[in-house]
Design an enzyme around this catalytic site. Structure first.
Site, PDB file in Angstrom:
ATOM      1  N   PRO A   1      18.080   1.555  -5.259  1.00 16.31           N
ATOM      2  CA  PRO A   1      17.115   1.866  -6.350  1.00 16.31           C
ATOM      3  C   PRO A   1      17.830   1.269  -7.678  1.00 16.31           C
ATOM      4  O   PRO A   1      16.854   1.231  -8.757  1.00 16.31           O
ATOM      5  CB  PRO A   1      17.090   3.339  -6.352  1.00 16.31           C
ATOM      6  CG  PRO A   1      17.989   3.929  -5.491  1.00 16.31           C
ATOM      7  CD  PRO A   1      18.606   2.839  -4.577  1.00 16.31           C
TER       8      PRO A   1
ATOM      9  N   GLU B   1      24.053   8.231  -0.345  1.00 16.59           N
ATOM     10  CA  GLU B   1      24.032   8.116  -1.864  1.00 16.59           C
ATOM     11  C   GLU B   1      24.382   6.664  -2.282  1.00 16.59           C
ATOM     12  O   GLU B   1      23.775   6.352  -3.463  1.00 16.59           O
ATOM     13  CB  GLU B   1      25.202   8.919  -2.465  1.00 16.59           C
ATOM     14  CG  GLU B   1      24.949  10.512  -2.544  1.00 16.59           C
ATOM     15  CD  GLU B   1      23.580  11.119  -2.915  1.00 16.59           C
ATOM     16  OE1 GLU B   1      23.503  10.716  -4.025  1.00 16.59           O
ATOM     17  OE2 GLU B   1      22.795  11.266  -2.147  1.00 16.59           O
TER      18      GLU B   1
ATOM     19  N   ARG C   1       3.473 -13.050   4.954  1.00 19.72           N
ATOM     20  CA  ARG C   1       2.205 -13.477   4.332  1.00 19.72           C
ATOM     21  C   ARG C   1       2.093 -14.862   3.644  1.00 19.72           C
ATOM     22  O   ARG C   1       0.878 -15.512   3.615  1.00 19.72           O
ATOM     23  CB  ARG C   1       1.368 -12.395   3.621  1.00 19.72           C
ATOM     24  CG  ARG C   1       1.257 -11.030   4.282  1.00 19.72           C
ATOM     25  CD  ARG C   1       0.673  -9.803   3.146  1.00 19.72           C
ATOM     26  NE  ARG C   1      -0.341 -10.656   2.419  1.00 19.72           N
ATOM     27  CZ  ARG C   1      -1.539 -10.704   2.844  1.00 19.72           C
ATOM     28  NH1 ARG C   1      -2.059 -10.036   3.961  1.00 19.72           N
ATOM     29  NH2 ARG C   1      -2.646 -10.918   1.939  1.00 19.72           N
TER      30      ARG C   1
ATOM     31  N   ASP D   1      -5.265 -13.297  -3.861  1.00 15.68           N
ATOM     32  CA  ASP D   1      -4.709 -11.866  -4.136  1.00 15.68           C
ATOM     33  C   ASP D   1      -4.137 -11.573  -5.264  1.00 15.68           C
ATOM     34  O   ASP D   1      -3.695 -12.308  -6.144  1.00 15.68           O
ATOM     35  CB  ASP D   1      -3.403 -11.742  -2.906  1.00 15.68           C
ATOM     36  CG  ASP D   1      -3.762 -11.545  -1.534  1.00 15.68           C
ATOM     37  OD1 ASP D   1      -5.331 -11.509  -1.435  1.00 15.68           O
ATOM     38  OD2 ASP D   1      -2.880 -11.419  -0.612  1.00 15.68           O
TER      39      ASP D   1
HETATM   40 CL1  6GU Z   1      15.536  -0.564  -2.295  1.00 15.39          CL
HETATM   41  N1  6GU Z   1      16.460   2.040  -1.951  1.00 15.39           N
HETATM   42  C1  6GU Z   1      16.115   3.463  -2.070  1.00 15.39           C
HETATM   43  N2  6GU Z   1      17.150   4.139  -1.593  1.00 15.39           N
HETATM   44  N3  6GU Z   1      15.125   4.012  -2.899  1.00 15.39           N
HETATM   45  C2  6GU Z   1      14.533   3.229  -3.599  1.00 15.39           C
HETATM   46  C3  6GU Z   1      14.616   1.604  -3.208  1.00 15.39           C
HETATM   47  C4  6GU Z   1      15.420   1.139  -2.444  1.00 15.39           C
HETATM   48  N4  6GU Z   1      13.566   1.006  -3.934  1.00 15.39           N
HETATM   49  C5  6GU Z   1      12.997   2.046  -4.559  1.00 15.39           C
HETATM   50  N5  6GU Z   1      13.391   3.346  -4.312  1.00 15.39           N
END
Ligand code: 6GU
Length: 253
Positions: A92, A119, A157, A172
């Site tokens: 994230p 984590e 795609r 698109d």
């Molecule tokens: Cl790539 N991993 C995780 N664990 N949560 C996320 C993500 C990735 N992208 C958005 N949320």
């Protein structure tokens, strides 16, 4: 014939991908060898199959981390199988995945994707492997598997010959030359519950239809995703040629 792109997915949950890869367009792309997807269970690459892949963080705190001495040798071994590929690590904290990013991946021969769980990763995994850290949005998933699926599907795609109609992704939303939303589309019946299809689409006048579609795209973008447009006087007067689009590549830097 070699596949256009070989994807290697490193995960603790390879089974999460099997249903996803065995349906519809993805299944077709794999059967016709346009793409190859190799699923690697990271645990299989540890010296003993029951090896622990995760451990508690130094300094305390909740959750478990993927271990550097498990993940690094695994990535290195898989990279050695062939000419090393572009390495993505899902977290994230990564750069936001978007259509320009997918376009840049679509010309690669090989993409290696590392899916985290728990984590996260021991920081030294990033320091040693120097992956591109990628996120699919500002929310927290249990791991990178869903992100890897999003990347595989989006990139696939863009490979010539994967979609039936060669034109089908050119217009698109977010695609090259159209970094705004797609226009509205209608099919039969011509009227439903008092709602009629816009007359111009039935006119057969293709210049008029094109004009309507461009204008409709811009209007929809203004209403639904104004962040895609740099607000300026040109936008409100719907002059497409002077509209400035937010450069999503720059956003990522
Ligand atoms: Cl790539 N991993 C995780 N664990 N949560 C996320 C993500 C990735 N992208 C958005 N949320």
């Amino acid at each position: 014939m070699l596949p256009a792109i070989r994807f290697d997915v490193l995960t603790l949950f390879p089974n999460a991908f099997t249903g996803f890869l065995s349906e519809s367009v993805l299944k077709g792309a794999i059967v016709t060898q346009k793409i190859e997807v190799n699923l690697h269970n990271m645990r299989d690459w540890a010296d003993d199959k029951h090896a622990t892949m995760d451990d508690r963080p130094f300094g305390g705190g909740p959750g478990m981390l993927l271990k550097v001495d498990r993940v690094v040798p695994c990535v290195e071994a898989i990279q050695r199988q062939q000419e090393p590929g572009r390495l993505l690590m899902f977290t994230p904290q990564g750069c936001r995945f978007n259509q320009p990013f997918a376009e840049s991946l679509s010309t690669e021969k090989r993409i290696v994707m590392l899916c985290g769980r728990y984590e996260g990763f021991d920081e030294r995994i990033t320091e040693i492997l120097k992956p591109e850290e990628v996120s699919i949005g500002d929310y927290i998933l249990n791991g990178g598997e869903v992100a890897a699926m999003a990347v595989i599907e989006t990139v696939m795609r863009l490979i010539p010959g994967v979609l039936g109609d060669e034109d089908s992704n050119r217009f698109d939303s977010f695609s090259t030359g159209n970094r705004i939303l797609d226009c509205a589309h209608y099919t039969r019946p011509r009227e439903y519950r008092g709602l009629a299809v816009p007359e111009v689409l039935l006119s057969g006048n293709h210049a008029e239809i094109d004009r309507w579609r461009k204008e409709n795209s811009l209007q929809r973008t203004q209403v639904k995703r104004p962040d895609l447009l740099v607000t300026s006087a040109s936008v409100s007067s719907l002059k497409t040629e002077t509209t400035i689009f937010v450069d999503s590549k720059k956003q990522q830097e």
